[in-house]
Motif scaffolding. Structure first.
Motif, PDB file in Angstrom:
ATOM      1  N   GLY A 256    -101.858   3.669  15.334  1.00  0.00           N
ATOM      2  CA  GLY A 256    -101.413   4.544  14.256  1.00  0.00           C
ATOM      3  C   GLY A 256    -100.492   5.653  14.750  1.00  0.00           C
ATOM      4  O   GLY A 256    -100.162   5.731  15.938  1.00  0.00           O
TER       5      GLY A 256
ATOM      6  N   ASP B  54    -107.401  -1.277  17.922  1.00  0.00           N
ATOM      7  CA  ASP B  54    -106.901  -1.141  16.556  1.00  0.00           C
ATOM      8  C   ASP B  54    -107.146  -2.442  15.802  1.00  0.00           C
ATOM      9  O   ASP B  54    -107.123  -3.528  16.392  1.00  0.00           O
ATOM     10  CB  ASP B  54    -105.402  -0.810  16.567  1.00  0.00           C
ATOM     11  CG  ASP B  54    -104.969  -0.116  15.286  1.00  0.00           C
ATOM     12  OD1 ASP B  54    -104.577   1.062  15.365  1.00  0.00           O
ATOM     13  OD2 ASP B  54    -105.028  -0.734  14.210  1.00  0.00           O
ATOM     14  N   ILE B  55    -107.347  -2.320  14.489  1.00  0.00           N
ATOM     15  CA  ILE B  55    -107.556  -3.506  13.665  1.00  0.00           C
ATOM     16  C   ILE B  55    -106.231  -4.138  13.244  1.00  0.00           C
ATOM     17  O   ILE B  55    -106.170  -5.324  12.921  1.00  0.00           O
ATOM     18  CB  ILE B  55    -108.412  -3.164  12.420  1.00  0.00           C
ATOM     19  CG1 ILE B  55    -108.918  -4.454  11.760  1.00  0.00           C
ATOM     20  CG2 ILE B  55    -107.624  -2.284  11.437  1.00  0.00           C
ATOM     21  CD1 ILE B  55    -109.942  -4.229  10.668  1.00  0.00           C
ATOM     22  N   TYR B  56    -105.144  -3.337  13.280  1.00  0.00           N
ATOM     23  CA  TYR B  56    -103.829  -3.846  12.863  1.00  0.00           C
ATOM     24  C   TYR B  56    -103.062  -4.328  14.090  1.00  0.00           C
ATOM     25  O   TYR B  56    -102.590  -3.528  14.901  1.00  0.00           O
ATOM     26  CB  TYR B  56    -103.052  -2.749  12.127  1.00  0.00           C
ATOM     27  CG  TYR B  56    -103.769  -2.231  10.912  1.00  0.00           C
ATOM     28  CD1 TYR B  56    -103.909  -3.019   9.770  1.00  0.00           C
ATOM     29  CD2 TYR B  56    -104.338  -0.958  10.901  1.00  0.00           C
ATOM     30  CE1 TYR B  56    -104.583  -2.554   8.658  1.00  0.00           C
ATOM     31  CE2 TYR B  56    -105.018  -0.488   9.787  1.00  0.00           C
ATOM     32  CZ  TYR B  56    -105.142  -1.286   8.670  1.00  0.00           C
ATOM     33  OH  TYR B  56    -105.822  -0.825   7.562  1.00  0.00           O
ATOM     34  N   GLU B  57    -102.906  -5.631  14.213  1.00  0.00           N
ATOM     35  CA  GLU B  57    -102.337  -6.198  15.433  1.00  0.00           C
ATOM     36  C   GLU B  57    -100.872  -5.828  15.633  1.00  0.00           C
ATOM     37  O   GLU B  57    -100.421  -5.652  16.766  1.00  0.00           O
ATOM     38  CB  GLU B  57    -102.477  -7.726  15.421  1.00  0.00           C
ATOM     39  CG  GLU B  57    -101.786  -8.413  14.240  1.00  0.00           C
ATOM     40  CD  GLU B  57    -101.995  -9.918  14.265  1.00  0.00           C
ATOM     41  OE1 GLU B  57    -101.046 -10.616  14.636  1.00  0.00           O
ATOM     42  OE2 GLU B  57    -103.088 -10.364  13.910  1.00  0.00           O
ATOM     43  N   ASN B  58    -100.106  -5.705  14.545  1.00  0.00           N
ATOM     44  CA  ASN B  58     -98.685  -5.374  14.695  1.00  0.00           C
ATOM     45  C   ASN B  58     -98.493  -3.987  15.306  1.00  0.00           C
ATOM     46  O   ASN B  58     -97.668  -3.783  16.194  1.00  0.00           O
ATOM     47  CB  ASN B  58     -97.968  -5.455  13.345  1.00  0.00           C
ATOM     48  CG  ASN B  58     -97.869  -6.879  12.832  1.00  0.00           C
ATOM     49  OD1 ASN B  58     -97.945  -7.833  13.610  1.00  0.00           O
ATOM     50  ND2 ASN B  58     -97.708  -7.036  11.531  1.00  0.00           N
ATOM     51  N   ASN B  59     -99.260  -3.007  14.793  1.00  0.00           N
ATOM     52  CA  ASN B  59     -99.182  -1.651  15.344  1.00  0.00           C
ATOM     53  C   ASN B  59     -99.592  -1.623  16.810  1.00  0.00           C
ATOM     54  O   ASN B  59     -98.948  -0.991  17.651  1.00  0.00           O
ATOM     55  CB  ASN B  59    -100.079  -0.699  14.556  1.00  0.00           C
ATOM     56  CG  ASN B  59     -99.554  -0.438  13.155  1.00  0.00           C
ATOM     57  OD1 ASN B  59     -98.445  -0.817  12.811  1.00  0.00           O
ATOM     58  ND2 ASN B  59    -100.368   0.208  12.328  1.00  0.00           N
TER      59      ASN B  59
ATOM     60  N   ILE C   3    -108.039  -5.917  19.789  1.00  0.00           N
ATOM     61  CA  ILE C   3    -108.052  -5.933  18.332  1.00  0.00           C
ATOM     62  C   ILE C   3    -109.497  -5.965  17.839  1.00  0.00           C
ATOM     63  O   ILE C   3    -110.326  -6.710  18.365  1.00  0.00           O
ATOM     64  CB  ILE C   3    -107.282  -7.161  17.783  1.00  0.00           C
ATOM     65  CG1 ILE C   3    -105.850  -7.158  18.326  1.00  0.00           C
ATOM     66  CG2 ILE C   3    -107.282  -7.154  16.257  1.00  0.00           C
ATOM     67  CD1 ILE C   3    -105.044  -5.924  17.999  1.00  0.00           C
TER      68      ILE C   3
ATOM     69  N   SER D 102    -112.455  -3.925  14.669  1.00  0.00           N
ATOM     70  CA  SER D 102    -112.747  -2.876  13.696  1.00  0.00           C
ATOM     71  C   SER D 102    -113.895  -2.008  14.175  1.00  0.00           C
ATOM     72  O   SER D 102    -114.861  -2.500  14.785  1.00  0.00           O
ATOM     73  CB  SER D 102    -113.111  -3.507  12.346  1.00  0.00           C
ATOM     74  OG  SER D 102    -113.587  -2.523  11.453  1.00  0.00           O
TER      75      SER D 102
ATOM     76  N   HIS E 250    -109.355   5.744   7.511  1.00  0.00           N
ATOM     77  CA  HIS E 250    -108.532   5.687   6.300  1.00  0.00           C
ATOM     78  C   HIS E 250    -108.206   7.131   5.944  1.00  0.00           C
ATOM     79  O   HIS E 250    -109.100   7.967   5.826  1.00  0.00           O
ATOM     80  CB  HIS E 250    -109.305   5.034   5.149  1.00  0.00           C
ATOM     81  CG  HIS E 250    -109.465   3.554   5.295  1.00  0.00           C
ATOM     82  ND1 HIS E 250    -108.502   2.741   5.818  1.00  0.00           N
ATOM     83  CD2 HIS E 250    -110.503   2.726   4.931  1.00  0.00           C
ATOM     84  CE1 HIS E 250    -108.914   1.485   5.806  1.00  0.00           C
ATOM     85  NE2 HIS E 250    -110.128   1.444   5.279  1.00  0.00           N
TER      86      HIS E 250
ATOM     87  N   ASN F  20    -115.350   2.858   6.601  1.00  0.00           N
ATOM     88  CA  ASN F  20    -114.447   2.993   7.756  1.00  0.00           C
ATOM     89  C   ASN F  20    -114.568   4.352   8.431  1.00  0.00           C
ATOM     90  O   ASN F  20    -114.707   4.443   9.647  1.00  0.00           O
ATOM     91  CB  ASN F  20    -112.996   2.775   7.296  1.00  0.00           C
ATOM     92  CG  ASN F  20    -112.097   2.320   8.435  1.00  0.00           C
ATOM     93  OD1 ASN F  20    -112.348   1.294   9.054  1.00  0.00           O
ATOM     94  ND2 ASN F  20    -111.061   3.081   8.713  1.00  0.00           N
TER      95      ASN F  20
ATOM     96  N   ASN G 278     -97.323   8.107   9.295  1.00  0.00           N
ATOM     97  CA  ASN G 278     -97.304   7.110   8.229  1.00  0.00           C
ATOM     98  C   ASN G 278     -97.901   7.691   6.953  1.00  0.00           C
ATOM     99  O   ASN G 278     -99.014   8.201   6.946  1.00  0.00           O
ATOM    100  CB  ASN G 278     -98.102   5.868   8.645  1.00  0.00           C
ATOM    101  CG  ASN G 278     -97.460   5.157   9.825  1.00  0.00           C
ATOM    102  OD1 ASN G 278     -96.242   5.175   9.970  1.00  0.00           O
ATOM    103  ND2 ASN G 278     -98.274   4.536  10.668  1.00  0.00           N
TER     104      ASN G 278
END
Length: 621
Positions: free
Chosen positions: A301, A323-328, A349, A351, A376, A392, A461
């Motif tokens: 993030g 991180d849970i978001y692989e692209n980031n 990767i 959660s 979040h 979360n 973001n």
């Protein structure tokens, strides 16, 4: 032929031409000196001196060229020649003439004593003229050349920076169609004076009037030493004109203290915040991070990725990006691999909700320091999905905090928010519960648990500035919830600096708070950004007020009344005194909250309210 090869050939040709010209000037200087000594006629020069001149002509030429080379006379960019280059020329010519005197005397090829001095004078003058002539001609042509397409520039500040800036603009390839037409300075003693032929026409109070009078297209703020408050105030006046605003970076932050035209940048909304950046004791950070295993949850993030950037340069034994978001996660991993190839970085990767995954990671890597940034954070989205916020933010934090205790971590640093103070939204309330989790674990664990609370982060973001920029790029309108809404702001590097500093200060149980100066009206930010983008408010671009969103309040607080303030070594970082609460009842309510969240209870706000008595939810509109 590629550009690099072309540049090398061009440089070689330029040096050959300069050397050829110097060969002529070196020999002409001696000959002219002899002529001046003997009545300016060649026939008056005794033959013995002509003979000595001819005998030593080639050695003297070679000596001079070698001295010139070692004095770097052939290495300068003469289109930017300044007093520094003149010193180099004088130095080279002086060394050359000293050698000339010594060697000719030793070889019995001496000339009249006055000849040596005149040779030195002619050499300095001719070599200097040959170097500065290009700049002289170019400056003269630029000064008297005007076209309808010229960009007319006003410069704010009549100091050393402006002195260099005006000179560089006159010869710069990057500003070929630009012309400085006037200067502004707050010192009344400078008003009416001239800098390189450009008049200082007034003080900051005259900016708007002079911009119209001189038909100014662009204003450059050139006071590198100005305080943030001064810069903000002057730029606030400038943005009321229709001129494009640019700013000169701090002179002393540039390489060798030189001003480079290419470094002039557009004024950013950050320049209008009027607050000094937070300074961090880097040594204290390095002391507790070096050779440690560091885990950053939410490492992909905005805050998490900047944490990783700053941490990796302080040589942790291993940096784990979770991180849970692989692209980031992939993006920050690749960036660190490129910029810190020797760093030991592991990207995982998963959660924070998944206890099994966390257990596996802690068991395998045994992290010493945990920065918990996974959460979040979008207020309106969490208002419509409150159970997800609990899962979360609350349960995720509890899971990571429990693993830190179980596996003996040294420090656990929670990323919190000013919205946790007297929260009116679910996101802020869940973050307040996270702070309570940190406090409860700190009382029973050997791990030092702390929380770091700060305001809105510019550029992150979902933050307001990127949203405004997108709306402006789309042609508007720019949407503001309420004309009176205010927020505290900080940059991403400042936020991360606070987090790292908190880790250094952490003794367990603290809530660290940054002194972020005066809060800023969101409406003013929107108006400033519209003007800085080159639009006229109400003509090219409008602001539409949409009303406060669910859970949103007009202003944020950094401390609850009971917390008080305690100073740290960094005067901009304070510690809030933890508020005591019933730990046993809290543990019971936490278990109840978790069950309700996973049961998708519709009335979870009432349970949150029981856990956080200061939570006052706003009614959805």
């Amino acid at each position: 032929m590629n550009q690099t090869k072309k540049d090398m050939i061009q440089l070689f040709v330029r040096r050959v031409c300069l050397i050829a010209m110097d060969i002529v000037l070196i020999n002409m200087s001696v000959l002219l000196a002899l002529l001046m000594r003997f009545n300016v006629t060649i026939s008056s020069i005794p033959e013995e001196y002509i003979y000595k001149y001819e005998q030593f002509m080639i050695p003297f030429t070679l000596i001079a060229l070698v001295v010139f080379w070692f004095c770097r006379i052939y290495h300068s960019l003469w289109e930017y020649a300044s007093i520094t280059e003149l010193y180099k020329i004088v130095e080279a010519c002086t060394i050359t003439e000293v050698i000339h005197v010594c060697v000719t005397m030793m070889l019995e090829l001496g000339l009249p004593r006055s000849t040596y001095f005149m040779t030195w004078v002619f050499l300095v003058v001719s070599v200097s003229a040959s170097r500065f002539m290009y700049r002289f001609i170019r400056t003269g042509l630029n000064r008297y050349r005007t076209t309808d397409d010229d960009i007319r520039i006003m410069i704010i500040g009549a100091g050393n920076a402006t002195n260099v800036l005006i000179r560089e603009i006159s010869i710069s390839h990057y500003l070929a169609n630009s012309r400085v037409v006037c200067v502004i300075d707050d010192n009344p003693n400078k008003v009416g004076k001239y800098i390189h032929g450009i008049k200082v026409v007034g003080t900051r109070d005259d900016i708007k009037e002079m911009a119209k009078q001189y038909d100014v297209d662009e204003i450059i703020f050139a006071i590198p030493s100005a305080s943030p408050e001064n810069r903000r105030d002057i730029l606030s006046i400038c943005k009321e004109t229709d001129c494009e605003l640019k700013i000169l970076p701090g002179v002393y932050q540039m390489v060798d203290g030189e001003i480079n035209i290419k470094d002039i940048r557009r004024v950013d909304v950050l320049d209008l915040l009027g607050r000094n950046p937070v300074e961090v004791d880097i040594e204290s950070i390095m002391g507790y991070v070096k050779d440690k295993v560091v885990l950053v949850t939410g490492g992909g993030g905005s805050i998490g990725s900047e944490l990783c950037r700053q941490l990796v340069s302080h040589k942790p034994r291993k940096l784990i990006i979770f991180d849970i978001y692989e692209n980031n996660a992939y993006d920050i991993q690749q960036e660190l691999c490129i910029n810190h190839a020797d760093a030991n970085v592991e990207t995982l990767i998963g959660s924070v909700r998944n206890v099994g995954r966390l257990e596996d990671i802690f068991k395998k890597y045994h992290p010493d320091i945990i920065y918990h940034a996974a959460a979040h954070k979008h207020v309106p989205l969490m208002e419509v999905s409150p159970n997800e916020a609990v899962k979360n933010n609350v349960i995720g934090t509890y899971n990571v905090a429990r693993m830190a205790d179980k596996y003996g971590a040294e420090k656990f640093v929670l990323i919190s928010t000013d919205k946790a103070v007297n929260p009116t939204n679910v996101m802020g309330a869940t973050k307040r519960i996270c702070e309570m989790i940190v406090q409860s674990f700190n009382e029973k664990s050997d791990t030092d648990y702390v929380a770091v609370r700060f305001g809105n982060v510019l550029g992150s973001n979902g933050s307001v500035i990127p949203l405004f920029k997108k709306q402006i790029e789309a042609g508007g309108p720019v949407t503001v919830t309420d004309p009176n809404i205010i927020r505290y702001f900080m940059t991403i590097p400042e936020a991360v600096s606070l987090v790292l500093q908190a880790g250094a200060y952490a003794r367990g149980g603290e809530i660290f708070v940054l002194d972020m100066g005066e809060p800023v009206k969101i409406d003013d930010l929107a108006k400033n950004l519209i003007r800085l983008s080159g639009y006229t408010l109400g003509v090219d671009m409008n602001i539409v007020y949409t009303g406060l969103r669910p859970g949103e309040k007009l202003y944020e607080e950094l401390l609850m009344d009971e917390e008080g303030l305690q100073e740290t070594a960094n005067k901009l970082i304070h510690i809030g005194k933890p508020i005591d609460f019933d730990k046993e009842n809290f543990a019971h309510n936490l278990a109840r909250l978790e069950k309700s969240a996973y049961d998708e209870t519709e009335d979870i706000r009432s349970i949150i309210k029981e856990v956080v008595p200061t939570y006052q939810p706003r009614q959805q509109q």
